[in-house]
Design a protein around this motif. Sequence first.
Motif, PDB file in Angstrom:
ATOM      1  N   ASP A 175      90.551 -18.765  47.737  1.00 31.68           N
ATOM      2  CA  ASP A 175      89.582 -18.104  48.604  1.00 31.68           C
ATOM      3  C   ASP A 175      88.945 -19.156  49.522  1.00 31.68           C
ATOM      4  N   PHE A 176      89.055 -18.955  50.824  1.00 30.38           N
ATOM      5  CA  PHE A 176      88.510 -19.913  51.790  1.00 30.38           C
ATOM      6  C   PHE A 176      87.033 -20.213  51.516  1.00 30.38           C
ATOM      7  N   SER A 177      86.232 -19.197  51.224  1.00 29.29           N
ATOM      8  CA  SER A 177      84.792 -19.433  51.045  1.00 29.29           C
ATOM      9  C   SER A 177      84.524 -20.363  49.857  1.00 29.29           C
ATOM     10  N   LYS A 178      85.333 -20.272  48.810  1.00 32.42           N
ATOM     11  CA  LYS A 178      85.161 -21.163  47.650  1.00 32.42           C
ATOM     12  C   LYS A 178      85.471 -22.604  48.042  1.00 32.42           C
ATOM     13  N   VAL A 179      86.590 -22.793  48.749  1.00 30.56           N
ATOM     14  CA  VAL A 179      86.979 -24.142  49.169  1.00 30.56           C
ATOM     15  C   VAL A 179      85.928 -24.699  50.136  1.00 30.56           C
ATOM     16  N   TYR A 180      85.485 -23.861  51.056  1.00 29.09           N
ATOM     17  CA  TYR A 180      84.482 -24.271  52.043  1.00 29.09           C
ATOM     18  C   TYR A 180      83.230 -24.796  51.339  1.00 29.09           C
ATOM     19  N   HIS A 181      82.750 -24.060  50.336  1.00 28.61           N
ATOM     20  CA  HIS A 181      81.538 -24.481  49.635  1.00 28.61           C
ATOM     21  C   HIS A 181      81.750 -25.793  48.879  1.00 28.61           C
ATOM     22  N   LEU A 182      82.957 -26.030  48.383  1.00 28.65           N
ATOM     23  CA  LEU A 182      83.275 -27.313  47.740  1.00 28.65           C
ATOM     24  C   LEU A 182      83.232 -28.455  48.762  1.00 28.65           C
ATOM     25  N   LEU A 183      83.781 -28.194  49.957  1.00 32.92           N
ATOM     26  CA  LEU A 183      83.777 -29.213  51.013  1.00 32.92           C
ATOM     27  C   LEU A 183      82.345 -29.536  51.443  1.00 32.92           C
ATOM     28  N   VAL A 184      81.529 -28.499  51.609  1.00 25.19           N
ATOM     29  CA  VAL A 184      80.125 -28.696  52.006  1.00 25.19           C
ATOM     30  C   VAL A 184      79.387 -29.483  50.921  1.00 25.19           C
ATOM     31  N   SER A 185      79.608 -29.106  49.674  1.00 26.48           N
ATOM     32  CA  SER A 185      78.953 -29.779  48.550  1.00 26.48           C
ATOM     33  C   SER A 185      79.317 -31.260  48.519  1.00 26.48           C
ATOM     34  N   LYS A 186      80.587 -31.569  48.734  1.00 25.05           N
ATOM     35  CA  LYS A 186      81.051 -32.961  48.748  1.00 25.05           C
ATOM     36  C   LYS A 186      80.317 -33.747  49.837  1.00 25.05           C
ATOM     37  N   ALA A 187      80.195 -33.158  51.023  1.00 21.99           N
ATOM     38  CA  ALA A 187      79.522 -33.831  52.141  1.00 21.99           C
ATOM     39  C   ALA A 187      78.024 -33.990  51.852  1.00 21.99           C
ATOM     40  N   GLU A 188      77.400 -32.930  51.352  1.00 21.99           N
ATOM     41  CA  GLU A 188      75.945 -32.965  51.114  1.00 21.99           C
ATOM     42  C   GLU A 188      75.560 -33.979  50.040  1.00 21.99           C
ATOM     43  N   LYS A 189      76.428 -34.167  49.043  1.00 22.28           N
ATOM     44  CA  LYS A 189      76.152 -35.163  47.995  1.00 22.28           C
ATOM     45  C   LYS A 189      76.029 -36.558  48.591  1.00 22.28           C
ATOM     46  N   LYS A 190      76.658 -36.768  49.746  1.00 21.04           N
ATOM     47  CA  LYS A 190      76.636 -38.072  50.402  1.00 21.04           C
ATOM     48  C   LYS A 190      75.697 -38.094  51.609  1.00 21.04           C
ATOM     49  N   GLY A 191      74.807 -37.092  51.671  1.00 14.09           N
ATOM     50  CA  GLY A 191      73.797 -37.110  52.717  1.00 14.09           C
ATOM     51  C   GLY A 191      74.231 -36.519  54.057  1.00 14.09           C
ATOM     52  N   ARG A 192      75.385 -35.875  54.081  1.00 11.73           N
ATOM     53  CA  ARG A 192      75.813 -35.216  55.318  1.00 11.73           C
ATOM     54  C   ARG A 192      75.415 -33.742  55.239  1.00 11.73           C
TER      55      ARG A 192
ATOM     56  N   VAL B 285      83.401 -30.342  62.080  1.00 15.97           N
ATOM     57  CA  VAL B 285      84.759 -30.865  61.923  1.00 15.97           C
ATOM     58  C   VAL B 285      85.763 -29.724  61.732  1.00 15.97           C
ATOM     59  N   ALA B 286      85.359 -28.671  61.028  1.00 18.53           N
ATOM     60  CA  ALA B 286      86.255 -27.519  60.836  1.00 18.53           C
ATOM     61  C   ALA B 286      86.549 -26.836  62.176  1.00 18.53           C
TER      62      ALA B 286
ATOM     63  N   ALA C 209      81.859 -37.809  54.314  1.00 20.95           N
ATOM     64  CA  ALA C 209      81.199 -38.213  53.072  1.00 20.95           C
ATOM     65  C   ALA C 209      81.089 -39.733  52.961  1.00 20.95           C
ATOM     66  N   ARG C 210      82.015 -40.448  53.589  1.00 14.02           N
ATOM     67  CA  ARG C 210      81.976 -41.908  53.533  1.00 14.02           C
ATOM     68  C   ARG C 210      81.065 -42.503  54.612  1.00 14.02           C
ATOM     69  N   GLY C 211      80.411 -41.627  55.384  1.00 13.79           N
ATOM     70  CA  GLY C 211      79.437 -42.123  56.346  1.00 13.79           C
ATOM     71  C   GLY C 211      79.997 -42.504  57.699  1.00 13.79           C
ATOM     72  N   LYS C 212      81.242 -42.130  57.965  1.00 11.32           N
ATOM     73  CA  LYS C 212      81.849 -42.451  59.252  1.00 11.32           C
ATOM     74  C   LYS C 212      81.127 -41.706  60.377  1.00 11.32           C
ATOM     75  N   ALA C 213      81.033 -42.324  61.537  1.00  6.47           N
ATOM     76  CA  ALA C 213      80.367 -41.702  62.691  1.00  6.47           C
ATOM     77  C   ALA C 213      81.173 -40.498  63.179  1.00  6.47           C
ATOM     78  N   MET C 214      80.458 -39.457  63.613  1.00  9.21           N
ATOM     79  CA  MET C 214      81.107 -38.216  64.052  1.00  9.21           C
ATOM     80  C   MET C 214      82.105 -38.464  65.185  1.00  9.21           C
ATOM     81  N   ASP C 215      81.781 -39.326  66.140  1.00  5.54           N
ATOM     82  CA  ASP C 215      82.722 -39.616  67.242  1.00  5.54           C
ATOM     83  C   ASP C 215      84.052 -40.140  66.719  1.00  5.54           C
ATOM     84  N   LYS C 216      83.996 -40.980  65.705  1.00  5.21           N
ATOM     85  CA  LYS C 216      85.240 -41.516  65.122  1.00  5.21           C
ATOM     86  C   LYS C 216      85.992 -40.435  64.355  1.00  5.21           C
TER      87      LYS C 216
END
Length: 123
Positions: free
Chosen positions: A17-34, A42-43, A112-119
């Motif tokens: 289910d896309f929504s489940k995967v999406y929430h996992l991706l968001v959670s991964k980013a948010e854990k690192k302050g994004r 990015v999507a 999640a690794r803090g890379k700049a959005m432009d890159k």
Amino acid sequence: MDHGVYLMENEKVYQMDFSKVYHLLVSKAEKKGRTRQEVDEVARWLTGYSQEELEGMLERPVSYGDFFREAPELNENRKLIKGVVCGVRVEDIEEPLMREIRYLDKLVDELARGKAMDKILRK
């Protein structure tokens, strides 16, 4: 790995289910302050969906495979995405749909690794 097993594994991912995967991706980013907004950015960059279309897909059942199969306009510059995600080099993935999925994984990894959005957006 046996080719048949590999195809079955891919199929399992495509059916998720896309929504489940999406929430996992968001959670991964948010854990690192994004932020969720950055994941959305990015999507959208990768797939060509508008924010409204993206949010609409979270409201109804959409498979992860269909999220990519129905993408309005896959970004030409996605081919510049290189590197390892889930132990595999994204540029070496032969199955086209799985490569698209791993591109998004890689973009969220970079967020999640803090890379700049432009890159991340290969500007």
